[in-house]
Motif scaffolding. Structure first.
Motif, PDB file in Angstrom:
ATOM      1  N   ILE A   1      24.405  22.830  59.779  1.00 28.27           N
ATOM      2  CA  ILE A   1      24.587  21.410  59.457  1.00 28.27           C
ATOM      3  C   ILE A   1      25.213  21.246  58.078  1.00 28.27           C
ATOM      4  O   ILE A   1      25.998  20.330  57.846  1.00 28.27           O
ATOM      5  N   ASP A   2      24.918  22.169  57.184  1.00 24.43           N
ATOM      6  CA  ASP A   2      25.557  22.121  55.878  1.00 24.43           C
ATOM      7  C   ASP A   2      27.066  22.376  55.988  1.00 24.43           C
ATOM      8  O   ASP A   2      27.855  21.799  55.239  1.00 24.43           O
ATOM      9  N   GLU A   3      27.464  23.240  56.941  1.00 20.70           N
ATOM     10  CA  GLU A   3      28.905  23.442  57.189  1.00 20.70           C
ATOM     11  C   GLU A   3      29.555  22.168  57.734  1.00 20.70           C
ATOM     12  O   GLU A   3      30.677  21.825  57.370  1.00 20.70           O
ATOM     13  N   LEU A   4      28.823  21.469  58.601  1.00 21.79           N
ATOM     14  CA  LEU A   4      29.357  20.215  59.143  1.00 21.79           C
ATOM     15  C   LEU A   4      29.499  19.178  58.021  1.00 21.79           C
ATOM     16  O   LEU A   4      30.505  18.460  57.938  1.00 21.79           O
ATOM     17  N   ALA A   5      28.502  19.143  57.150  1.00 24.64           N
ATOM     18  CA  ALA A   5      28.542  18.200  56.021  1.00 24.64           C
ATOM     19  C   ALA A   5      29.738  18.501  55.118  1.00 24.64           C
ATOM     20  O   ALA A   5      30.434  17.587  54.663  1.00 24.64           O
ATOM     21  N   ALA A   6      29.983  19.783  54.872  1.00 17.88           N
ATOM     22  CA  ALA A   6      31.131  20.176  54.044  1.00 17.88           C
ATOM     23  C   ALA A   6      32.436  19.747  54.701  1.00 17.88           C
ATOM     24  O   ALA A   6      33.391  19.341  54.023  1.00 17.88           O
ATOM     25  N   GLU A   7      32.484  19.820  56.013  1.00 18.23           N
ATOM     26  CA  GLU A   7      33.691  19.400  56.739  1.00 18.23           C
ATOM     27  C   GLU A   7      33.896  17.888  56.644  1.00 18.23           C
ATOM     28  O   GLU A   7      35.030  17.429  56.435  1.00 18.23           O
ATOM     29  N   PHE A   8      32.822  17.123  56.744  1.00 14.50           N
ATOM     30  CA  PHE A   8      32.942  15.666  56.541  1.00 14.50           C
ATOM     31  C   PHE A   8      33.479  15.366  55.139  1.00 14.50           C
ATOM     32  O   PHE A   8      34.307  14.476  54.950  1.00 14.50           O
ATOM     33  N   HIS A   9      33.014  16.132  54.170  1.00 12.25           N
ATOM     34  CA  HIS A   9      33.495  15.933  52.814  1.00 12.25           C
ATOM     35  C   HIS A   9      34.984  16.247  52.708  1.00 12.25           C
ATOM     36  O   HIS A   9      35.761  15.504  52.104  1.00 12.25           O
ATOM     37  N   ARG A  10      35.398  17.343  53.343  1.00 12.60           N
ATOM     38  CA  ARG A  10      36.813  17.717  53.327  1.00 12.60           C
ATOM     39  C   ARG A  10      37.671  16.596  53.932  1.00 12.60           C
ATOM     40  O   ARG A  10      38.718  16.227  53.404  1.00 12.60           O
ATOM     41  N   LEU A  11      37.186  16.010  55.035  1.00 14.61           N
ATOM     42  CA  LEU A  11      37.954  14.993  55.756  1.00 14.61           C
ATOM     43  C   LEU A  11      38.041  13.663  54.990  1.00 14.61           C
ATOM     44  O   LEU A  11      39.049  12.961  55.070  1.00 14.61           O
ATOM     45  N   PHE A  12      36.975  13.304  54.278  1.00 14.87           N
ATOM     46  CA  PHE A  12      36.911  11.958  53.687  1.00 14.87           C
ATOM     47  C   PHE A  12      36.872  11.973  52.155  1.00 14.87           C
ATOM     48  O   PHE A  12      36.641  10.943  51.539  1.00 14.87           O
ATOM     49  N   LYS A  13      37.131  13.123  51.543  1.00 18.23           N
ATOM     50  CA  LYS A  13      36.903  13.230  50.099  1.00 18.23           C
ATOM     51  C   LYS A  13      37.837  12.351  49.262  1.00 18.23           C
ATOM     52  O   LYS A  13      37.532  12.039  48.111  1.00 18.23           O
ATOM     53  N   ASP A  14      38.988  11.947  49.839  1.00 18.17           N
ATOM     54  CA  ASP A  14      39.933  11.145  49.067  1.00 18.17           C
ATOM     55  C   ASP A  14      39.818   9.642  49.342  1.00 18.17           C
ATOM     56  O   ASP A  14      40.726   8.868  49.012  1.00 18.17           O
ATOM     57  N   CYS A  15      38.722   9.240  49.960  1.00 20.76           N
ATOM     58  CA  CYS A  15      38.584   7.830  50.389  1.00 20.76           C
ATOM     59  C   CYS A  15      37.743   6.995  49.439  1.00 20.76           C
ATOM     60  O   CYS A  15      37.439   5.829  49.731  1.00 20.76           O
ATOM     61  N   GLY A  16      37.327   7.561  48.324  1.00 17.66           N
ATOM     62  CA  GLY A  16      36.561   6.789  47.352  1.00 17.66           C
ATOM     63  C   GLY A  16      35.174   6.380  47.831  1.00 17.66           C
ATOM     64  O   GLY A  16      34.654   5.327  47.436  1.00 17.66           O
ATOM     65  N   VAL A  17      34.584   7.202  48.674  1.00 16.35           N
ATOM     66  CA  VAL A  17      33.272   6.882  49.257  1.00 16.35           C
ATOM     67  C   VAL A  17      32.220   6.655  48.166  1.00 16.35           C
ATOM     68  O   VAL A  17      32.078   7.463  47.246  1.00 16.35           O
ATOM     69  N   THR A  18      31.504   5.521  48.258  1.00 16.00           N
ATOM     70  CA  THR A  18      30.434   5.236  47.295  1.00 16.00           C
ATOM     71  C   THR A  18      29.051   5.338  47.924  1.00 16.00           C
ATOM     72  O   THR A  18      28.044   5.353  47.212  1.00 16.00           O
ATOM     73  N   LYS A  19      28.995   5.358  49.263  1.00 14.61           N
ATOM     74  CA  LYS A  19      27.701   5.380  49.925  1.00 14.61           C
ATOM     75  C   LYS A  19      27.822   5.965  51.329  1.00 14.61           C
ATOM     76  O   LYS A  19      28.803   5.728  52.024  1.00 14.61           O
ATOM     77  N   ILE A  20      26.812   6.740  51.707  1.00 15.32           N
ATOM     78  CA  ILE A  20      26.721   7.244  53.083  1.00 15.32           C
ATOM     79  C   ILE A  20      25.710   6.373  53.812  1.00 15.32           C
ATOM     80  O   ILE A  20      24.626   6.114  53.287  1.00 15.32           O
ATOM     81  N   LEU A  21      26.061   5.943  55.023  1.00 19.38           N
ATOM     82  CA  LEU A  21      25.145   5.119  55.819  1.00 19.38           C
ATOM     83  C   LEU A  21      24.892   5.796  57.157  1.00 19.38           C
ATOM     84  O   LEU A  21      25.818   6.294  57.805  1.00 19.38           O
ATOM     85  N   THR A  22      23.623   5.850  57.566  1.00 25.48           N
ATOM     86  CA  THR A  22      23.303   6.375  58.896  1.00 25.48           C
ATOM     87  C   THR A  22      22.161   5.548  59.469  1.00 25.48           C
ATOM     88  O   THR A  22      21.777   4.529  58.909  1.00 25.48           O
ATOM     89  N   ILE A  23      21.653   5.996  60.595  1.00 26.41           N
ATOM     90  CA  ILE A  23      20.565   5.278  61.259  1.00 26.41           C
ATOM     91  C   ILE A  23      19.470   6.288  61.577  1.00 26.41           C
ATOM     92  O   ILE A  23      19.742   7.427  61.930  1.00 26.41           O
ATOM     93  N   GLU A  24      18.199   5.842  61.388  1.00 28.66           N
ATOM     94  CA  GLU A  24      17.112   6.768  61.672  1.00 28.66           C
ATOM     95  C   GLU A  24      17.064   7.065  63.166  1.00 28.66           C
ATOM     96  O   GLU A  24      17.501   6.255  63.960  1.00 28.66           O
TER      97      GLU A  24
END
Lengths: 191, 191
Positions: B35-58
């Protein structure tokens, strides 16, 4: 842990009836930098215990358990809550009474994910009356596994849970232990 | 993402009615290294988008969102599910229909934790009919914030959700997209 106590003093909101809201950094919005520090501290405390698995309960324990598991390099399992009456035979289960909500719910872990060689570190955000934690320790016991300890973010030390769990011989490490709290005087921590 | 597709082929269990069980590594036991590899991939994909917050659902999105937030160095907010009818005025809310369970529930985020300057990356473990994701994008819109995209672990591309969200002009990046699956033939992934 001073970092955490300071944050509770600064951002925790105390309500009537011993309610402590920490939803700005712990259980709705999560300050990941802070929580990662807490996870590192759990690792420091339990790193020599041969932990093979982190166990928590949905939902608000998942984040802290996940970051803790990363430090240990082991899988994390989160127990599921359910009001389901009919339960299949391939799960460990425990009944948990919620004093807050006046309900009883089942906590469940698939038998596939705990076995007798596991050394389990249980992680949760809060310890108050200890019912959820007792449910998790029962599940670990039913699996024939060992609970090496419980890592708790905030313990309400004026409630019975910590005492009950420790009297069973289980090591409990709470990063902040609240001795007393009130709307007027805020939170007072144990020494 | 080959690592994930391989893992789904190896450990995913397909049942009748398009059920895909990935509870051994994603949503009951969590393989944190994966899951940490998946998280790193999300970062690679969206790192230039100025993300200020991650939102998910329980609940099952929390782990992956937490590890993703660590890469971005931003807070994570998880929306809460509730069947409560009476809702206080200080929260954003959306109704979500669960086709699986035949129920409607409310998704809630405190207004304190989303504001008009936020650039939000929504993270979830599954995308099928997209109802939960639509609820989250509505909440972001109600807050006057921007959804920079959605990072999904597994998309059931044979269901409508991905199409519906993308047609709203929202970028959706799914790390594994299942074109079709069956008990007989297993999962087939999109190219």
């Amino acid at each position: 842990m001073k970092l955490l106590e300071d944050r509770i003093r600064k951002d925790g909101i105390i309500g009537e009836g011993n309610v402590l809201k920490v939803d700005s950094f712990l259980n709705h919005q999560m300050d990941i930098a802070l929580i990662d520090e807490l996870a590192a501290e759990f690792h420091r405390l339990f790193k020599d215990c041969g932990v093979t698995k982190i166990l928590t309960i949905e939902a608000s324990g998942i984040g802290i358990a996940c970051l803790t598991a990363k430090y240990f390099g082991v899988p994390m399992v989160f127990a599921k809550k359910s009001k389901t009456k009919n339960i299949a035979g391939d799960i460990y289960t425990a009944k948990v009474e919620s004093f807050t909500h006046g309900t009883v719910y089942d906590v469940m872990v698939s038998k596939k994910f705990l076995n007798s060689s596991d050394k389990v570190l249980i992680i949760d955000d809060f310890l108050a009356n200890g019912q959820a934690l007792l449910g998790l320790t029962k599940i670990v016991k039913d699996a024939g596994a060992a609970t090496v300890g419980c890592g708790i973010v905030i313990e309400k030390a004026f409630q019975d849970g910590g005492k009950i769990i420790r009297e069973q011989g289980i090591r409990v490490e709470s990063l902040a232990r609240i001795k007393e709290m009130s709307v007027q005087n805020g939170a007072v921590f144990c020494d």
